[in-house]
Design a protein around this motif. Structure first.
Motif, PDB file in Angstrom:
ATOM      1  N   ILE A  26       0.878  -1.179   0.000  1.00  0.00           N
ATOM      2  CA  ILE A  26       0.000   0.000   0.000  1.00  0.00           C
ATOM      3  C   ILE A  26       0.911   1.224   0.000  1.00  0.00           C
ATOM      4  N   PRO A  27       1.386   1.658  -1.160  1.00  0.00           N
ATOM      5  CA  PRO A  27       2.295   2.812  -1.209  1.00  0.00           C
ATOM      6  C   PRO A  27       1.643   4.067  -0.653  1.00  0.00           C
ATOM      7  N   ASN A  28       2.505   5.008  -0.202  1.00  0.00           N
ATOM      8  CA  ASN A  28       2.043   6.293   0.332  1.00  0.00           C
ATOM      9  C   ASN A  28       1.095   6.107   1.506  1.00  0.00           C
ATOM     10  N   SER A  29       1.472   5.209   2.400  1.00  0.00           N
ATOM     11  CA  SER A  29       0.693   4.955   3.611  1.00  0.00           C
ATOM     12  C   SER A  29       1.661   4.500   4.697  1.00  0.00           C
ATOM     13  N   PRO A  30       1.200   4.440   5.954  1.00  0.00           N
ATOM     14  CA  PRO A  30       2.019   3.768   6.989  1.00  0.00           C
ATOM     15  C   PRO A  30       2.016   2.269   6.695  1.00  0.00           C
ATOM     16  N   GLU A  31       2.762   1.871   5.686  1.00  0.00           N
ATOM     17  CA  GLU A  31       2.553   0.585   5.012  1.00  0.00           C
ATOM     18  C   GLU A  31       2.608  -0.608   5.952  1.00  0.00           C
ATOM     19  N   GLU A  32       3.602  -0.635   6.834  1.00  0.00           N
ATOM     20  CA  GLU A  32       3.759  -1.801   7.692  1.00  0.00           C
ATOM     21  C   GLU A  32       2.511  -2.031   8.549  1.00  0.00           C
ATOM     22  N   ARG A  33       2.018  -0.984   9.167  1.00  0.00           N
ATOM     23  CA  ARG A  33       0.870  -1.116  10.061  1.00  0.00           C
ATOM     24  C   ARG A  33      -0.417  -1.384   9.279  1.00  0.00           C
ATOM     25  N   VAL A  34      -0.563  -0.703   8.152  1.00  0.00           N
ATOM     26  CA  VAL A  34      -1.776  -0.889   7.348  1.00  0.00           C
ATOM     27  C   VAL A  34      -1.815  -2.303   6.779  1.00  0.00           C
ATOM     28  N   ARG A  35      -0.668  -2.792   6.306  1.00  0.00           N
ATOM     29  CA  ARG A  35      -0.622  -4.148   5.758  1.00  0.00           C
ATOM     30  C   ARG A  35      -0.862  -5.193   6.845  1.00  0.00           C
ATOM     31  N   GLU A  36      -0.258  -5.003   8.011  1.00  0.00           N
ATOM     32  CA  GLU A  36      -0.447  -5.966   9.099  1.00  0.00           C
ATOM     33  C   GLU A  36      -1.909  -6.026   9.535  1.00  0.00           C
ATOM     34  N   ALA A  37      -2.577  -4.880   9.586  1.00  0.00           N
ATOM     35  CA  ALA A  37      -4.001  -4.873   9.964  1.00  0.00           C
ATOM     36  C   ALA A  37      -4.828  -5.626   8.928  1.00  0.00           C
ATOM     37  N   PHE A  38      -4.524  -5.423   7.657  1.00  0.00           N
ATOM     38  CA  PHE A  38      -5.245  -6.128   6.588  1.00  0.00           C
ATOM     39  C   PHE A  38      -5.018  -7.630   6.690  1.00  0.00           C
ATOM     40  N   GLU A  39      -3.770  -8.066   6.810  1.00  0.00           N
ATOM     41  CA  GLU A  39      -3.460  -9.507   6.840  1.00  0.00           C
ATOM     42  C   GLU A  39      -4.021 -10.171   8.092  1.00  0.00           C
ATOM     43  N   ARG A  40      -4.035  -9.446   9.207  1.00  0.00           N
ATOM     44  CA  ARG A  40      -4.587 -10.010  10.442  1.00  0.00           C
ATOM     45  C   ARG A  40      -6.080 -10.258  10.303  1.00  0.00           C
ATOM     46  N   LYS A  41      -6.803  -9.301   9.738  1.00  0.00           N
ATOM     47  CA  LYS A  41      -8.250  -9.476   9.557  1.00  0.00           C
ATOM     48  C   LYS A  41      -8.553 -10.538   8.492  1.00  0.00           C
ATOM     49  N   TRP A  42      -7.715 -10.610   7.455  1.00  0.00           N
ATOM     50  CA  TRP A  42      -7.866 -11.638   6.412  1.00  0.00           C
ATOM     51  C   TRP A  42      -7.814 -13.030   7.039  1.00  0.00           C
ATOM     52  N   ALA A  43      -6.832 -13.236   7.911  1.00  0.00           N
ATOM     53  CA  ALA A  43      -6.710 -14.538   8.576  1.00  0.00           C
ATOM     54  C   ALA A  43      -7.852 -14.757   9.570  1.00  0.00           C
ATOM     55  N   GLU A  44      -8.301 -13.700  10.207  1.00  0.00           N
ATOM     56  CA  GLU A  44      -9.343 -13.825  11.233  1.00  0.00           C
ATOM     57  C   GLU A  44     -10.654 -14.333  10.656  1.00  0.00           C
ATOM     58  N   ILE A  45     -11.023 -13.890   9.457  1.00  0.00           N
ATOM     59  CA  ILE A  45     -12.293 -14.328   8.858  1.00  0.00           C
ATOM     60  C   ILE A  45     -12.104 -15.571   7.976  1.00  0.00           C
ATOM     61  N   SER A  46     -10.879 -16.116   7.934  1.00  0.00           N
ATOM     62  CA  SER A  46     -10.573 -17.330   7.143  1.00  0.00           C
ATOM     63  C   SER A  46     -10.905 -17.138   5.667  1.00  0.00           C
ATOM     64  N   ALA A  47     -10.477 -16.016   5.122  1.00  0.00           N
ATOM     65  CA  ALA A  47     -10.800 -15.705   3.727  1.00  0.00           C
ATOM     66  C   ALA A  47     -10.234 -16.744   2.771  1.00  0.00           C
ATOM     67  N   ASP A  48      -9.025 -17.212   3.041  1.00  0.00           N
ATOM     68  CA  ASP A  48      -8.412 -18.209   2.155  1.00  0.00           C
ATOM     69  C   ASP A  48      -9.252 -19.479   2.077  1.00  0.00           C
ATOM     70  N   ILE A  49      -9.816 -19.895   3.198  1.00  0.00           N
ATOM     71  CA  ILE A  49     -10.615 -21.118   3.226  1.00  0.00           C
ATOM     72  C   ILE A  49     -11.879 -20.949   2.381  1.00  0.00           C
ATOM     73  N   PHE A  50     -12.552 -19.816   2.506  1.00  0.00           N
ATOM     74  CA  PHE A  50     -13.781 -19.587   1.732  1.00  0.00           C
ATOM     75  C   PHE A  50     -13.483 -19.454   0.244  1.00  0.00           C
ATOM     76  N   ILE A  51     -12.364 -18.825  -0.098  1.00  0.00           N
ATOM     77  CA  ILE A  51     -11.983 -18.725  -1.507  1.00  0.00           C
ATOM     78  C   ILE A  51     -11.722 -20.109  -2.074  1.00  0.00           C
ATOM     79  N   ALA A  52     -10.965 -20.933  -1.337  1.00  0.00           N
ATOM     80  CA  ALA A  52     -10.672 -22.289  -1.805  1.00  0.00           C
ATOM     81  C   ALA A  52     -11.942 -23.118  -1.950  1.00  0.00           C
ATOM     82  N   ASN A  53     -12.866 -23.009  -0.992  1.00  0.00           N
ATOM     83  CA  ASN A  53     -14.110 -23.779  -1.059  1.00  0.00           C
ATOM     84  C   ASN A  53     -14.967 -23.365  -2.254  1.00  0.00           C
ATOM     85  N   THR A  54     -15.084 -22.055  -2.485  1.00  0.00           N
ATOM     86  CA  THR A  54     -15.881 -21.569  -3.615  1.00  0.00           C
ATOM     87  C   THR A  54     -15.253 -21.984  -4.935  1.00  0.00           C
ATOM     88  N   TRP A  55     -13.945 -21.866  -5.014  1.00  0.00           N
ATOM     89  CA  TRP A  55     -13.202 -22.276  -6.201  1.00  0.00           C
ATOM     90  C   TRP A  55     -13.388 -23.769  -6.443  1.00  0.00           C
TER      91      TRP A  55
END
Length: 468
Positions: A65-94
């Motif tokens: 995420i250029p032009n942002s507090p990238e480390e913190r913004v990216r960590e917040a995104f990845e933490r929430k991604w794992a919290e809702i198990s997005a990868d699992i739902f994507i794999a199941n739908t696929w």
């Protein structure tokens, strides 16, 4: 009907019942139930569907995420991604789309009507749930409009599950391959994409035949043929007992034992050399037919080792990499669906308040402006499957670093203070991205840098004058 008997009880084999049916001929189309049976029981059913998904998702996307507090913004995104198990739902739908030809992902919240839109800014305030639906769950709602003059021609518009309709903003329909005009897909109950098994159904049936042949060969391969001289035209009881004893001797013989036979007698095994050659050739050809029909590289199915592996870049490995790259591009709509949701869940007003408290440059920036600035700058790229060795990656970063230093040294003396600060910030951002060379980010105060003026060098003292 084929049956398996265990302990006196007969168990029907669904795979054998269906795939051994005489009406499965080249071009036969699988039904919903047959697709489920092939995936659940056929030795290649799960592999055809799951192996490309596992390889494609074996690496995490690289988030920036250029032009942002990238480390913190990216960590917040990845933490929430794992919290809702997005990868699992994507794999199941696929996975469901590959099995049946169509699937859908929907999200909802307790006490919120499924047919009502949810404002994006309210997503973080609700307890969301996600469901991956197959064509039977969607109750035939994926039957697409076949009117070529309609705005929704061949486009999914409504998803209904168990009588409840989901608002279009809260669902995404995902097809395996594009729908064809007036081409009804039995497995998906509609004019949709098609199952990966559709073109491969007949060779999948043939593969089951090779399994049966392999079982027959394995049961016969240990048969011992004892060529014994007959006792004579009239054999009394004593001679019959003697023959039985000789057979038992052969049966009980093992390593380090010695048995005697007459020159006219011989001990052999069944000759299955011709069966071995025919089975090997047939099985190989069937696997190639299945791979061509799916389609995917044949080596994914036959489990042969790659000649040189991914790192060395053999042609087989390159073929697989191109295939997985296409698979990743195909599934991109599912990732975008979750990206938009996770941004709202991760970059909340409360999270932004912590950014404003720590970073002065954001104190006068409204939350909405900052959110859309980050959203528009968001980038997610897949790393290459052809992984370079660590030493090579360090060497590449070193070359980039040297080129960057050369550019900075060339431009810096010619720039005004504001542009000097911009150039130095650009260099610092690139240094922070070079994790192989610099594990810790470089953080500078760019406001001070803009106003900084280097001290003027003192004047050279004048040479003393000496009186003549």
């Amino acid at each position: 009907m084929a049956e398996i008997t265990i302990g006196g009880s007969s168990l029907s084999s669904a795979l054998t019942d269906l795939l051994m049916a005489d009406d499965i001929m080249p071009g036969a189309e699988p039904s919903y139930q047959l697709c489920k049976t092939v995936y659940a029981f056929h030795p290649l059913g799960g592999k055809i569907v799951d192996q490309p998904i596992k390889i494609a998702m074996s690496q995490k996307r690289l988030i920036s995420i250029p032009n942002s507090p990238e480390e913190r913004v990216r960590e917040a995104f990845e933490r929430k991604w794992a919290e809702i198990s997005a990868d699992i739902f994507i794999a199941n739908t696929w996975r469901l789309a590959k099995i049946y030809g169509a699937s859908a992902i929907v999200y909802g919240a307790e006490d919120v009507d499924t047919n009502a839109p949810i404002k994006p800014e309210n997503l973080a305030k609700l307890e969301l749930y996600f469901n991956s639906l197959d064509p039977l769950n969607t109750a035939g709602s994926l039957v697409l409009n076949q009117d070529p003059n309609a705005p929704d021609f061949q486009k999914p518009t409504v998803v209904t599950a168990a009588g409840q309709t989901y608002h279009p903003s809260r669902c995404l329909v995902f097809f395996n391959e594009a729908p064809l005009y007036i081409e009804y897909t039995n497995s998906a109950f509609g004019y949709t994409g098609r199952s990966v098994y559709q073109r491969a159904l007949y060779p999948l049936k043939s593969f089951v035949q090779t399994m049966i042949a392999n079982d027959m060969v394995s049961r016969k391969v240990g048969v011992i043929v004892a060529k014994m001289k007959p006792a004579g035209s009239i054999a009394d009881r004593a001679m019959a007992v003697l023959q039985g004893i000789k057979r038992n001797v052969v049966k009980e013989a093992q390593t380090n034992n010695v048995i005697n036979v007459t020159p006219e007698e011989a001990i052999e095994t069944l000759n299955l050399l011709n069966a071995d050659g025919a089975l090997t050739t047939a099985r190989k050809n069937i696997l190639e037919d299945i791979a061509a029909a799916v389609p995917q590289p044949a080596k994914l199915l036959n489990s042969e080792s790659y000649a040189e592996g991914f790192g060395e870049g053999s042609e087989d490995a390159k073929d697989l990499i191109r295939y997985i790259k296409h698979e990743r591009e195909t599934v991109q709509p599912l990732y975008q669906f979750f990206d938009n949701i996770v941004m709202r869940l991760a970059w909340t007003e409360e999270f932004y308040a912590t950014i404003q408290a720590d970073l002065p440059e954001y104190k006068d920036v409204e939350y909405t402006e900052a959110f859309y600035r980050w959203k528009n700058a968001f980038e997610a790229t897949w790393p290459s499957l052809m992984e370079e060795p660590e030493s090579k990656l360090v060497e590449v970063e070193k070359v980039k670093h040297e080129a960057m230093i050369g550019l900075v040294e060339t431009l810096l003396p010619q720039l005004d203070p504001n542009n000097k600060a911009v150039l130095i910030q650009w260099a610092a951002d690139n240094v922070s991205e070079s994790k192989k060379l610099f594990p810790n980010p470089l953080i500078l105060d760019y406001d001070d840098l803009k106003s900084y003026r280097p001290p003027e060098p003192p004047d050279e003292p004048e040479a003393p004058t000496h009186a003549l």
